[in-house]
Structure formats: C-alpha cells, structure tokens
Design a protein around this motif. Structure first.
Motif, PDB file in Angstrom:
ATOM      1  N   GLU A 183      -3.752  -7.637  -0.259  1.00 54.08           N
ATOM      2  CA  GLU A 183      -4.840  -6.813   1.027  1.00 54.08           C
ATOM      3  C   GLU A 183      -3.897  -6.101   2.408  1.00 54.08           C
ATOM      4  OE1 GLU A 183      -7.346  -5.452   1.260  1.00 54.08           O
ATOM      5  OE2 GLU A 183      -8.549  -7.408   0.602  1.00 54.08           O
ATOM      6  N   PRO A 186      -2.173  -1.107   1.857  1.00 53.03           N
ATOM      7  CA  PRO A 186      -3.702  -0.074   1.580  1.00 53.03           C
ATOM      8  C   PRO A 186      -3.019   0.499   0.709  1.00 53.03           C
ATOM      9  CG  PRO A 186      -2.052   0.932   3.672  1.00 53.03           C
ATOM     10  CD  PRO A 186      -1.638  -0.509   3.169  1.00 53.03           C
ATOM     11  N   TRP A 188      -2.858   1.140  -2.589  1.00 58.05           N
ATOM     12  CA  TRP A 188      -2.545   1.253  -4.347  1.00 58.05           C
ATOM     13  C   TRP A 188      -3.214   2.302  -5.576  1.00 58.05           C
ATOM     14  CZ3 TRP A 188       0.807  -2.374  -5.882  1.00 58.05           C
ATOM     15  CH2 TRP A 188       0.523  -3.747  -4.944  1.00 58.05           C
ATOM     16  N   TRP A 206      -9.255  -6.392  -8.977  1.00 58.01           N
ATOM     17  CA  TRP A 206      -8.833  -6.852  -7.986  1.00 58.01           C
ATOM     18  C   TRP A 206      -8.112  -5.169  -7.525  1.00 58.01           C
ATOM     19  CZ3 TRP A 206      -5.455  -5.336  -3.825  1.00 58.01           C
ATOM     20  CH2 TRP A 206      -5.232  -5.648  -2.283  1.00 58.01           C
ATOM     21  N   SER A 209     -10.101  -1.888  -8.733  1.00 57.47           N
ATOM     22  CA  SER A 209     -11.267  -1.349  -7.687  1.00 57.47           C
ATOM     23  C   SER A 209     -11.151  -0.658  -5.961  1.00 57.47           C
ATOM     24  CB  SER A 209     -11.566  -2.884  -7.090  1.00 57.47           C
ATOM     25  OG  SER A 209     -10.759  -3.799  -6.357  1.00 57.47           O
ATOM     26  N   ARG A 210      -8.962  -1.104  -5.979  1.00 58.31           N
ATOM     27  CA  ARG A 210      -8.027  -0.250  -5.121  1.00 58.31           C
ATOM     28  C   ARG A 210      -7.838   0.987  -5.078  1.00 58.31           C
ATOM     29  NH1 ARG A 210     -10.245  -4.851  -4.333  1.00 58.31           N
ATOM     30  NH2 ARG A 210     -10.273  -5.363  -1.744  1.00 58.31           N
TER      31      ARG A 210
END
Length: 330
Positions: A183, A186, A188, A206, A209-210
């Motif tokens: 996380e 930032p 990705w 995950w 989604s980024r």
C-alpha cells in the motif's frame, strides 16, 4: 519398481489389479509413475511429472472418464478430503470401487466418519507402515462439492476460497502485513507484476484494482481456480496459470515486480525448495530495476538466499512473526 512412500508400499503389497484405476491426489512415487493407472491431481508439479512420461493425467476440473476404480490418498486437510469424496461420488458411476489410503498420523481414520455421513459403507482392507487402507463403493449423495467454495470479505475485496487453498476462508496474517507494505507504493498502474503462489488471489486482485498488469501462478489447481474466481468477483482482469514457481512461464517473459507469500510446507514436512527457486531465479525474471517483495515467517532462512541471488536486500516490515523483504535487480 519398488514403492518409495509408506502409503504406496501398503498399496504395492495388495493382491489387487489396479490397471486403469484412478490414483487421486497421490504423492510423487516412482512405483505409481512407472506402473499402471491414471492420475487425478490438483498438484501441477505431479501432473507435469506424469505427463512428461506420457502417462495419462488430469486435474480436478477436467473430465475424468469412467475408470474401473479409484484410490483416494487422504490429504492433510480433512475438508479437502471431504471435497474429493463428494466430487468422486458426483463424477463417477454409483458402485465404482473406491479405496482410501493414508498415514495414521495424517488423519486417514477420519475418512471413516465422512464415509459414514455420506451413507457409504466401508471396511478396513489392510494396514502397515503406520498407514491404513479402507475400501468402499461410491454412491449417489445429495451434497454438491461446489458447496465447499467459500466467499468472504477482506482488504476491501471479495475473496473466493477452497479447502485445497492456503489460508482457506481467512486472510493470512503474513499476507495482511505484505498488503500494508504494498500500500505504501502508490505507482502500481501499468506495472507488470507476477504473483507467485497466488493462493486465493488476494494479492492479484488487490494489484489489479490499482492498475497493475497481473499474472499469477500457483502449483495448486484449486488455487488457480480460486484466484480466477476472486478476480472475477472483483471485476478485475489478470491471467492465472498452474505452474511450479516459474516452470510454466516462457523464459523470455520478465516482470517489473514479483510478489509472493511463498509456501514452505509440503503436507506436514518443511520444504524450502519452492521458495529457494522463487528467490534464486527471480533476477532472471525481472526487468532492470525490478524487485522481488515477499513475506515470510521471521525464522525462515531467506536472508541468505536473497543475499546470494541479489547481493543485498532490505526488510520493509517486521512484526516479530513475519518479515517483508524486498530485493531489487540492479
């Protein structure tokens, strides 16, 4: 060929014709691989070994045909054993002979309760080498093996899990720590990322989604299917394939990042082999400046492997139980 594992040694001494029988979830054993019968396994490493010898082999989500009988090697996971029994009852004709074999300290005697609950009679056929062999016949059952799949929420995602998948039905604490570290990065979006040992696909979903372009691999066919379902449940896109670490990936394919919560158990035994290959071969799978980020139990000897492969590494998180390591390719 002499049987190598205790369960196969017990089977080898049976006065029984196993020709064309289905070996369900067996261990690696030269006696099986050089003999008769067909393989049904969720382990892509075992599947690859059989296919390399030209032996018939299929996965749990393939068509199985109608063999004259089946031998189920009872797994460590009781819930997974239940799934195999339900699937066999659903896929094979009623009356098909079934033998169930396993180590006593691996819980094979629990199979008796499952068989009784399914209304299937059972008798003990033999025991030796601290293993037991039961036999019964398959019958129609009302339970659908699809009911074994679980959906749950974690890390803002819907996860789909199966009894044959690591961390079934819950978010592993090590993976939670790894997500906290990821996380903090930032950027990705557009990164080509490989998720090794993807399990239920939480890291893949995950990352996707980024904005990452995700490819995921796992040796377990159950994990491959779980990760695909997890991606779909979250309306995310990613490629998931069955592979023993990097084995099924084209040699020329490289990634900007590799992430992993690598396994270190094979049934009840500690096995550093997959993690050693993950780390040792990672530089060849990374672009210049690419990185490997993994989480592991703090006691595992991965620092030496990272140092040898990359010439250095950093510890990004340490909660005394787990550590998150990152190593970069120069």
């Amino acid at each position: 060929m002499t049987a190598e594992t205790p369960v196969c040694q017990l089977l080898a001494r049976q006065d029984h014709d196993y020709r064309d029988w289905l070996w369900v979830a067996p261990p690696r054993d030269a006696w099986l691989e050089s003999g008769s019968g067909r393989l049904l396994s969720a382990d892509h490493g075992v599947l690859a070994a059989w296919r390399a010898q030209g032996r018939p082999a299929c996965g749990p989500f393939d068509a199985w045909g109608e063999p004259p009988g089946a031998v189920l090697f009872w797994p460590k996971s009781h819930a997974l054993g239940e799934w195999w029994l339900l699937a066999l009852c659903q896929q094979l004709p009623a009356g098909t002979p079934l033998q169930v074999v396993g180590e006593n300290n691996g819980g094979v005697k629990r199979a008796l309760k499952v068989l009784a609950a399914l209304g299937l009679g059972c008798r003990k056929r033999d025991s030796a080498r601290r293993c037991t062999l039961f036999e019964t016949r398959l019958g129609a059952v009302s339970l659908d093996p699809e009911l074994a799949w679980q959906r749950f929420e974690a890390a803002g995602l819907t996860l789909v899990s199966h009894p044959g998948v690591f961390g079934h039905g819950k978010l592993d604490d090590g993976t939670r720590l790894l997500l906290e570290v990821l996380e903090r990065q930032p950027d990705w979006a557009g990164q080509r990322v490989l998720d090794v040992g993807c399990g239920d696909g939480i890291l893949s979903a995950w990352l996707a989604s980024r904005g990452a372009a995700v490819r995921a691999v796992d040796i377990s066919a159950f994990a491959v299917e779980a990760a695909r379902r997890t991606l779909a449940a979250n309306q995310q896109i990613g490629e998931v394939i069955g592979s023993d670490v990097y084995a099924a990936l084209p040699a020329e394919v490289c990634f900007d990042a590799i992430v992993s919560n690598p396994p270190f158990h094979q049934e009840r035994d500690i096995d550093y082999g997959p993690a050693a290959r993950l780390i040792g071969e990672a530089p060849a799978r990374l672009t210049a400046g690419g990185s490997l980020t993994l989480v592991a139990n703090a006691f595992l000897p991965y620092p030496a492997l990272l140092e040898r492969a990359f010439g250095g590494f950093e510890i990004l998180a340490d909660d005394r139980r787990f550590r998150v390591y990152r190593a970069s390719k120069g």
